[in-house]
Design a protein around this motif. Structure first.
Motif, mmCIF file in Angstrom:
data_model
loop_
_atom_site.group_PDB
_atom_site.id
_atom_site.type_symbol
_atom_site.label_atom_id
_atom_site.label_comp_id
_atom_site.label_asym_id
_atom_site.label_seq_id
_atom_site.Cartn_x
_atom_site.Cartn_y
_atom_site.Cartn_z
ATOM 1 N N TYR A 180 0.839 -1.203 0.000
ATOM 2 C CA TYR A 180 0.000 0.000 0.000
ATOM 3 C C TYR A 180 0.874 1.253 0.000
ATOM 4 C CZ TYR A 180 -3.109 -3.577 2.081
ATOM 5 O OH TYR A 180 -3.808 -4.724 2.362
ATOM 6 N N VAL A 181 1.959 1.205 0.773
ATOM 7 C CA VAL A 181 2.861 2.354 0.829
ATOM 8 C C VAL A 181 3.568 2.534 -0.515
ATOM 9 C CG1 VAL A 181 4.872 3.360 1.989
ATOM 10 C CG2 VAL A 181 3.177 2.074 3.310
ATOM 11 N N TYR A 182 4.011 1.422 -1.107
ATOM 12 C CA TYR A 182 4.676 1.516 -2.406
ATOM 13 C C TYR A 182 3.722 2.084 -3.466
ATOM 14 C CZ TYR A 182 7.892 -1.742 -0.095
ATOM 15 O OH TYR A 182 8.745 -2.351 0.782
ATOM 16 N N TYR A 183 2.461 1.717 -3.361
ATOM 17 C CA TYR A 183 1.455 2.219 -4.316
ATOM 18 C C TYR A 183 1.298 3.730 -4.161
ATOM 19 C CZ TYR A 183 -2.717 1.525 -7.283
ATOM 20 O OH TYR A 183 -3.623 1.532 -8.303
ATOM 21 N N HIS A 247 -12.517 14.331 -1.389
ATOM 22 C CA HIS A 247 -13.457 14.235 -2.520
ATOM 23 C C HIS A 247 -13.435 12.840 -3.124
ATOM 24 C CE1 HIS A 247 -15.674 15.303 -6.165
ATOM 25 N NE2 HIS A 247 -14.689 14.749 -6.871
ATOM 26 N N TYR A 248 -12.247 12.270 -3.226
ATOM 27 C CA TYR A 248 -12.113 10.924 -3.793
ATOM 28 C C TYR A 248 -12.234 9.819 -2.735
ATOM 29 C CZ TYR A 248 -10.772 12.787 -8.339
ATOM 30 O OH TYR A 248 -10.789 13.419 -9.560
ATOM 31 N N ARG A 249 -12.611 10.200 -1.526
ATOM 32 C CA ARG A 249 -12.830 9.249 -0.430
ATOM 33 C C ARG A 249 -11.605 8.373 -0.182
ATOM 34 N NH1 ARG A 249 -19.139 7.321 -1.497
ATOM 35 N NH2 ARG A 249 -20.051 9.407 -1.287
ATOM 36 N N TYR A 250 -10.490 9.055 -0.042
ATOM 37 C CA TYR A 250 -9.202 8.379 0.135
ATOM 38 C C TYR A 250 -9.203 7.452 1.342
ATOM 39 C CZ TYR A 250 -4.115 7.970 0.896
ATOM 40 O OH TYR A 250 -2.849 7.503 1.110
ATOM 41 N N GLN A 251 -9.632 7.951 2.500
ATOM 42 C CA GLN A 251 -9.633 7.112 3.697
ATOM 43 C C GLN A 251 -10.547 5.906 3.527
ATOM 44 O OE1 GLN A 251 -10.297 8.941 7.480
ATOM 45 N NE2 GLN A 251 -8.281 9.912 7.528
ATOM 46 N N GLU A 252 -11.709 6.126 2.929
ATOM 47 C CA GLU A 252 -12.637 5.017 2.711
ATOM 48 C C GLU A 252 -12.015 3.964 1.810
ATOM 49 O OE1 GLU A 252 -16.649 6.100 1.565
ATOM 50 O OE2 GLU A 252 -16.515 7.948 2.735
ATOM 51 N N ALA A 253 -11.271 4.410 0.807
ATOM 52 C CA ALA A 253 -10.619 3.471 -0.106
ATOM 53 C C ALA A 253 -9.566 2.634 0.626
ATOM 54 C CB ALA A 253 -9.976 4.221 -1.268
ATOM 55 N N VAL A 254 -8.778 3.274 1.494
ATOM 56 C CA VAL A 254 -7.747 2.555 2.241
ATOM 57 C C VAL A 254 -8.382 1.551 3.198
ATOM 58 C CG1 VAL A 254 -5.891 2.785 3.931
ATOM 59 C CG2 VAL A 254 -6.055 4.411 2.043
#
Length: 277
Positions: A180-183, A247-254
Motif C-alpha cells: 500500500y505504501v509503495y502504491y 473528494h475521492y474518499r481516500y480514507q474510505e478506499a484505504v
C-alpha cells in the motif's frame, strides 16, 4: 550469537528471500539454511549464489534433516506441498508457517501428527530488518516454541504475539501493508513528474517525507489526525490537497482495501480447510 540449528524453507519466493536475507545477517550461518521449492531450479540457484544457503531439489531430504521447517510456498500450493513431505516430519520439529489464511489446525491435519506449529505473518521489509511480524501458537506449540519463533523473527524487525484468529487482520494490515505504501509512492512519483519535478530530486523528497512522517508518529505519540491538522493551515496548500483526497474518499478506499485483503486471507484459509476435509 549464531545458533546451531538447521532451518529448511519450503518455497523460495520473495518472503523466503526476505527472511533469509535478514536471518543470515545475525542469527544463522548461510550453511545452516536449506531451501527447496516445487520445481524452479533457477530460483534455487539464485538463492544459493546470492545468500550462500544450501539448496535441495529433494524436498523430503531437506525436511527430514531440519530442526525448523518454514512453510513459504503459495497458499494455493500448501495442501499438495505439505502432504508431499508429511511422512518425513516428526513431532520434535518446529513448523513455522508463513501461509496467509492457513490455520495451524489445517496444517496439523495435513501432516497427520501432533506437531508444533507457529503461524507468522511478516512482511517483505524483513529483507532490511524492518519487518512488522505477528506470530500465533498452534495447539501443540509451547512457550519454548514461541520463544524460538520470536527470536527468529526479531532478527528481521519487531514481533507481536497475537491470537491466531487475529492473523487475518494482521495479514490485511501489515502483511500486505508495504504494498500500500509503495502504491502511494508510485502515485506521488507520477504526480511529481506531471508537475515538472526532476525524478531523482522527487524520489529523495518523497522517501524522506514518508520516513520523516513515520518517525514523527513514533516519536511524538500524537494521533495522526492531530499531526495532520498541525500541517494543515486554513486556506493553505495542504488543506487544498486534503480536500481532493476527501473528494475521492481516500480514507474510505484505504479502509476498504485493508478489509478486502483481510477477507481474502479468510477465503484462502477456508479453501484449504475444505481441501483437507
Amino acid at each position: 550469537m549464531k545458533q546451531e540449528t538447521t532451518v529448511a524453507f519450503i518455497g523460495a519466493g520473495s518472503m523466503a528471500e526476505a527472511l533469509i536475507s535478514g536471518m543470515t545477517k545475525t542469527l544463522y550461518q548461510p550453511e545452516q539454511m536449506v531451501v527447496t521449492n516445487r520445481s524452479d531450479a533457477k530460483r534455487l540457484e539464485y538463492m544459493q549464489q546470492t545468500y550462500g544457503v544450501r539448496i535441495e531439489t529433494d524436498k523430503e531430504k531437506a525436511v527430514s534433516e531440519a530442526d525448523i521447517i518454514i512453510l513459504a510456498m503459495k497458499p494455493k500450493d500448501a495442501a499438495e506441498g505439505i502432504a508431499s513431505v508429511a511422512h518425513v516430519i516428526n513431532e520434535q520439529q518446529l513448523i513455522i508457517s508463513l501461509l496467509a489464511g492457513v490455520t495451524t489446525e489445517a496444517i496439523v491435519s495435513l501432516i497427520g501428527k501432533q506437531v508444533a506449529v507457529v503461524r507468522a505473518m511478516p512482511n517483505t521489509s524483513a529483507a532490511i530488518g524492518q519487518s512488522a511480524t505477528a506470530i500465533a501458537l498452534g495447539h501443540y506449540a509451547t512457550d519454548a516454541h514461541l520463544a524460538i519463533a520470536k527470536t527468529l523473527f526479531e532478527t528481521v524487525g519487531i514481533v507481536a504475539v497475537v491470537q491466531e484468529q487475529d492473523l487475518h487482520a494482521v495479514t490485511g494490515l501489515s502483511g500486505s501493508g508495504p504494498a500500500y505504501v509503495y502504491y502511494l509512492v508510485e502515485a506521488m512519483e507520477k504526480a511529481a513528474d506531471e508537475i515538472g519535478l526532476d525524478r531523482a530530486v522527487a524520489k529523495d523528497l518523497i522517501l524522506q517525507t514518508i520516513i520523516g512522517a513515520a518517525h514523527m508518529l513514533k516519536a511524538t505519540n500524537k494521533h495522526p489526525s492531530v499531526l495532520r491538522k498541525e500541517v494543515t493551515s486554513p486556506g493553505g496548500t495542504t488543506e487544498a490537497g486534503i480536500g481532493v483526497l476527501e473528494h475521492y474518499r481516500y480514507q474510505e478506499a484505504v479502509i476498504a482495501c485493508i478489509k478486502r485483503a483481510t477477507e481474502r486471507s479468510e477465503e484462502l484459509g477456508q479453501a484449504l480447510l475444505s481441501s483437507v476435509k
